[in-house]
Design a protein around this motif. Structure first.
Motif, PDB file in Angstrom:
ATOM      1  N   GLY A 114       0.815  -1.216   0.000  1.00  0.00           N
ATOM      2  CA  GLY A 114       0.000   0.000   0.000  1.00  0.00           C
ATOM      3  C   GLY A 114       0.846   1.262   0.000  1.00  0.00           C
ATOM      4  O   GLY A 114       0.545   2.227  -0.727  1.00  0.00           O
ATOM      5  N   LEU A 115       1.931   1.266   0.811  1.00  0.00           N
ATOM      6  CA  LEU A 115       2.809   2.438   0.860  1.00  0.00           C
ATOM      7  C   LEU A 115       3.498   2.672  -0.493  1.00  0.00           C
ATOM      8  O   LEU A 115       3.663   3.822  -0.925  1.00  0.00           O
ATOM      9  CB  LEU A 115       3.869   2.242   1.955  1.00  0.00           C
ATOM     10  N   ILE A 116       3.887   1.575  -1.149  1.00  0.00           N
ATOM     11  CA  ILE A 116       4.540   1.706  -2.457  1.00  0.00           C
ATOM     12  C   ILE A 116       3.547   2.226  -3.504  1.00  0.00           C
ATOM     13  O   ILE A 116       3.878   3.083  -4.335  1.00  0.00           O
ATOM     14  CB  ILE A 116       5.139   0.346  -2.898  1.00  0.00           C
ATOM     15  N   CYS A 117       2.311   1.706  -3.439  1.00  0.00           N
ATOM     16  CA  CYS A 117       1.295   2.115  -4.421  1.00  0.00           C
ATOM     17  C   CYS A 117       0.975   3.607  -4.350  1.00  0.00           C
ATOM     18  O   CYS A 117       0.676   4.246  -5.364  1.00  0.00           O
ATOM     19  CB  CYS A 117       0.016   1.307  -4.219  1.00  0.00           C
ATOM     20  N   VAL A 118       1.019   4.183  -3.140  1.00  0.00           N
ATOM     21  CA  VAL A 118       0.701   5.617  -2.999  1.00  0.00           C
ATOM     22  C   VAL A 118       1.963   6.470  -3.046  1.00  0.00           C
ATOM     23  O   VAL A 118       1.914   7.678  -2.767  1.00  0.00           O
ATOM     24  CB  VAL A 118      -0.069   5.880  -1.689  1.00  0.00           C
ATOM     25  N   GLY A 119       3.094   5.839  -3.387  1.00  0.00           N
ATOM     26  CA  GLY A 119       4.316   6.607  -3.567  1.00  0.00           C
ATOM     27  C   GLY A 119       5.060   6.945  -2.294  1.00  0.00           C
ATOM     28  O   GLY A 119       5.996   7.765  -2.316  1.00  0.00           O
ATOM     29  N   LYS A 120       4.732   6.314  -1.174  1.00  0.00           N
ATOM     30  CA  LYS A 120       5.419   6.580   0.099  1.00  0.00           C
ATOM     31  C   LYS A 120       6.619   5.637   0.234  1.00  0.00           C
ATOM     32  O   LYS A 120       6.670   4.764   1.097  1.00  0.00           O
ATOM     33  CB  LYS A 120       4.446   6.359   1.267  1.00  0.00           C
ATOM     34  N   TYR A 121       7.609   5.832  -0.635  1.00  0.00           N
ATOM     35  CA  TYR A 121       8.739   4.901  -0.677  1.00  0.00           C
ATOM     36  C   TYR A 121       9.609   4.964   0.583  1.00  0.00           C
ATOM     37  O   TYR A 121      10.052   3.933   1.092  1.00  0.00           O
ATOM     38  CB  TYR A 121       9.588   5.187  -1.919  1.00  0.00           C
ATOM     39  N   ASP A 122       9.828   6.181   1.051  1.00  0.00           N
ATOM     40  CA  ASP A 122      10.653   6.314   2.264  1.00  0.00           C
ATOM     41  C   ASP A 122       9.972   5.667   3.469  1.00  0.00           C
ATOM     42  O   ASP A 122      10.622   5.015   4.299  1.00  0.00           O
ATOM     43  CB  ASP A 122      10.930   7.795   2.553  1.00  0.00           C
ATOM     44  N   ASP A 123       8.652   5.840   3.544  1.00  0.00           N
ATOM     45  CA  ASP A 123       7.910   5.214   4.643  1.00  0.00           C
ATOM     46  C   ASP A 123       7.954   3.691   4.534  1.00  0.00           C
ATOM     47  O   ASP A 123       8.035   2.983   5.553  1.00  0.00           O
ATOM     48  CB  ASP A 123       6.452   5.680   4.621  1.00  0.00           C
ATOM     49  N   ALA A 124       7.913   3.186   3.286  1.00  0.00           N
ATOM     50  CA  ALA A 124       7.986   1.737   3.075  1.00  0.00           C
ATOM     51  C   ALA A 124       9.333   1.183   3.523  1.00  0.00           C
ATOM     52  O   ALA A 124       9.406   0.133   4.162  1.00  0.00           O
ATOM     53  CB  ALA A 124       7.753   1.410   1.601  1.00  0.00           C
ATOM     54  N   VAL A 125      10.405   1.930   3.220  1.00  0.00           N
ATOM     55  CA  VAL A 125      11.752   1.510   3.623  1.00  0.00           C
ATOM     56  C   VAL A 125      11.867   1.476   5.147  1.00  0.00           C
ATOM     57  O   VAL A 125      12.400   0.526   5.736  1.00  0.00           O
ATOM     58  CB  VAL A 125      12.819   2.439   3.012  1.00  0.00           C
ATOM     59  N   ARG A 126      11.362   2.553   5.792  1.00  0.00           N
ATOM     60  CA  ARG A 126      11.434   2.605   7.262  1.00  0.00           C
ATOM     61  C   ARG A 126      10.612   1.488   7.896  1.00  0.00           C
ATOM     62  O   ARG A 126      11.011   0.906   8.914  1.00  0.00           O
ATOM     63  CB  ARG A 126      10.942   3.967   7.767  1.00  0.00           C
ATOM     64  N   TYR A 127       9.475   1.174   7.279  1.00  0.00           N
ATOM     65  CA  TYR A 127       8.626   0.100   7.811  1.00  0.00           C
ATOM     66  C   TYR A 127       9.334  -1.245   7.686  1.00  0.00           C
ATOM     67  O   TYR A 127       9.294  -2.075   8.612  1.00  0.00           O
ATOM     68  CB  TYR A 127       7.296   0.089   7.065  1.00  0.00           C
ATOM     69  N   ILE A 128       9.990  -1.480   6.559  1.00  0.00           N
ATOM     70  CA  ILE A 128      10.734  -2.728   6.352  1.00  0.00           C
ATOM     71  C   ILE A 128      11.880  -2.841   7.362  1.00  0.00           C
ATOM     72  O   ILE A 128      12.123  -3.917   7.924  1.00  0.00           O
ATOM     73  CB  ILE A 128      11.278  -2.803   4.908  1.00  0.00           C
ATOM     74  N   GLU A 129      12.573  -1.738   7.600  1.00  0.00           N
ATOM     75  CA  GLU A 129      13.679  -1.746   8.568  1.00  0.00           C
ATOM     76  C   GLU A 129      13.172  -2.048   9.969  1.00  0.00           C
ATOM     77  O   GLU A 129      13.824  -2.761  10.742  1.00  0.00           O
ATOM     78  CB  GLU A 129      14.393  -0.387   8.542  1.00  0.00           C
ATOM     79  N   GLN A 130      11.995  -1.515  10.319  1.00  0.00           N
ATOM     80  CA  GLN A 130      11.408  -1.767  11.631  1.00  0.00           C
ATOM     81  C   GLN A 130      11.055  -3.252  11.784  1.00  0.00           C
ATOM     82  O   GLN A 130      11.303  -3.865  12.830  1.00  0.00           O
ATOM     83  CB  GLN A 130      10.159  -0.902  11.822  1.00  0.00           C
ATOM     84  N   ILE A 131      10.468  -3.846  10.742  1.00  0.00           N
ATOM     85  CA  ILE A 131      10.127  -5.267  10.777  1.00  0.00           C
ATOM     86  C   ILE A 131      11.388  -6.112  10.917  1.00  0.00           C
ATOM     87  O   ILE A 131      11.441  -7.067  11.708  1.00  0.00           O
ATOM     88  CB  ILE A 131       9.375  -5.673   9.496  1.00  0.00           C
ATOM     89  N   SER A 132      12.415  -5.760  10.165  1.00  0.00           N
ATOM     90  CA  SER A 132      13.674  -6.506  10.209  1.00  0.00           C
ATOM     91  C   SER A 132      14.279  -6.479  11.598  1.00  0.00           C
ATOM     92  O   SER A 132      14.783  -7.502  12.089  1.00  0.00           O
ATOM     93  CB  SER A 132      14.660  -5.912   9.202  1.00  0.00           C
ATOM     94  N   GLU A 133      14.223  -5.329  12.264  1.00  0.00           N
ATOM     95  CA  GLU A 133      14.777  -5.204  13.614  1.00  0.00           C
ATOM     96  C   GLU A 133      14.003  -6.062  14.610  1.00  0.00           C
ATOM     97  O   GLU A 133      14.589  -6.713  15.486  1.00  0.00           O
ATOM     98  CB  GLU A 133      14.741  -3.737  14.052  1.00  0.00           C
TER      99      GLU A 133
END
Length: 291
Positions: free
Chosen positions: A110-129
């Motif tokens: 959803g974040l990628i579809c609406v163009g929130k790429y930076d938010d998507a990256v931060r969300y992925i980093e949070q999940i990884s941690e």
């Protein structure tokens, strides 16, 4: 049976054993005194008394041996029960993560579809941690051992212990019984936590490595120092400095010897500052891979 009750029971049995031995020695002395000779007690009766007390002493020794064996089995059974509980918790956590994974993918999509790429990256980093806490246990190749160490890491947080775990081994291709690995690691970790939780630095590090021809398991904890004269004694059946049954390290050594391995103890004082020093102890287990 609780630890204090086990200790009292063992002391009672040992006292009875020593009493029988004392009576045996006394009977041998008594029947050979001049008083008994004057009473003219037949020789065969005197011999019968000696043999009777000797038999009682032997039976008591056999009873004590079986008692320690039973307590050892009880200790191992309790470890198995604790491990099953740890494994259940570990499986439940993995199931929960799998269930949440689909939700995470939908949010990222959803974040990628609406163009929130930076938010998507931060969300992925949070999940990884968040996944690091459990993912570091996946590669051991022994689900039971992974569950045990994961459970101990949670216990370390409760005691505010800095627990580090490092490994370079895959047990899935090695011929080790998972319960034996649990006996070794579980007892060593419990022993390390006991001393570390009351120490200044509250530090425990566990390392399991495949060196090619053997597997090395080492655990270091703060808060304890073992004199050279006690390094062999601590593995004796019933010996303890923790008001316990003294079975933990005995079980560890017995299991290690089952595989033809070795266990070594290293202990030293490390300076914390100019005025204080704290003891550190390392148990190193070496298990040959060819068994």
């Amino acid at each position: 049976m609780k630890k204090n009750e086990q200790t009292k029971f063992l002391l009672a049995i040992l006292f009875l054993l020593f009493l029988i031995i004392f009576l045996l020695i006394y009977s041998i002395y008594f029947i050979n005194t001049e008083l008994i000779k004057h009473l003219r007690i037949p020789q065969w009766q005197r011999i019968l008394i000696v043999y009777s007390f000797t038999l009682l002493a032997i039976l008591n020794l056999y009873t004590v041996k079986n008692l320690f064996s039973a307590l050892s089995t009880l200790k191992t059974t309790q470890i198995y029960k604790d491990n099953i509980k740890s494994l259940d918790n570990f499986i439940n956590i993995l199931r929960a993560q799998r269930h949440e994974f689909n939700n995470h993918l939908q949010i990222i999509w959803g974040l990628i579809c609406v163009g929130k790429y930076d938010d998507a990256v931060r969300y992925i980093e949070q999940i990884s941690e968040n996944l690091k806490c459990t993912s570091k246990f996946y590669g051991l190749g022994c689900a039971e051992l992974s569950a045990l160490i994961f459970a101990k890491s949670s216990l370390a947080k409760k005691y505010d212990i800095n627990f580090e775990f490092h490994y370079n081994v895959d047990f899935s291709n090695l011929k080790f019984d998972s319960m034996d690995l649990i006996n070794i690691c579980g007892n060593l970790i419990d022993n390390a936590f006991y001393y570390a939780k009351c120490s200044l630095s509250k530090y425990v590090v566990l390392e399991i490595n495949d060196t090619g021809s053997q597997v090395e398991i080492s655990i270091t904890n703060s808060g304890s120092y073992i004199d050279d004269c006690k390094k062999e004694k601590i593995f004796e059946l019933g010996y303890s400095t923790k008001n316990s049954t003294g079975l933990g390290l005995f079980i560890v050594k017995s299991t290690v010897e089952k595989y033809g391995g070795q266990i070594e103890v290293f202990s030293e004082y490390k300076s914390q500052d100019k005025y204080e020093k704290e003891g550190y102890t390392t148990f190193k287990v070496t298990l040959p891979k060819k068994i």
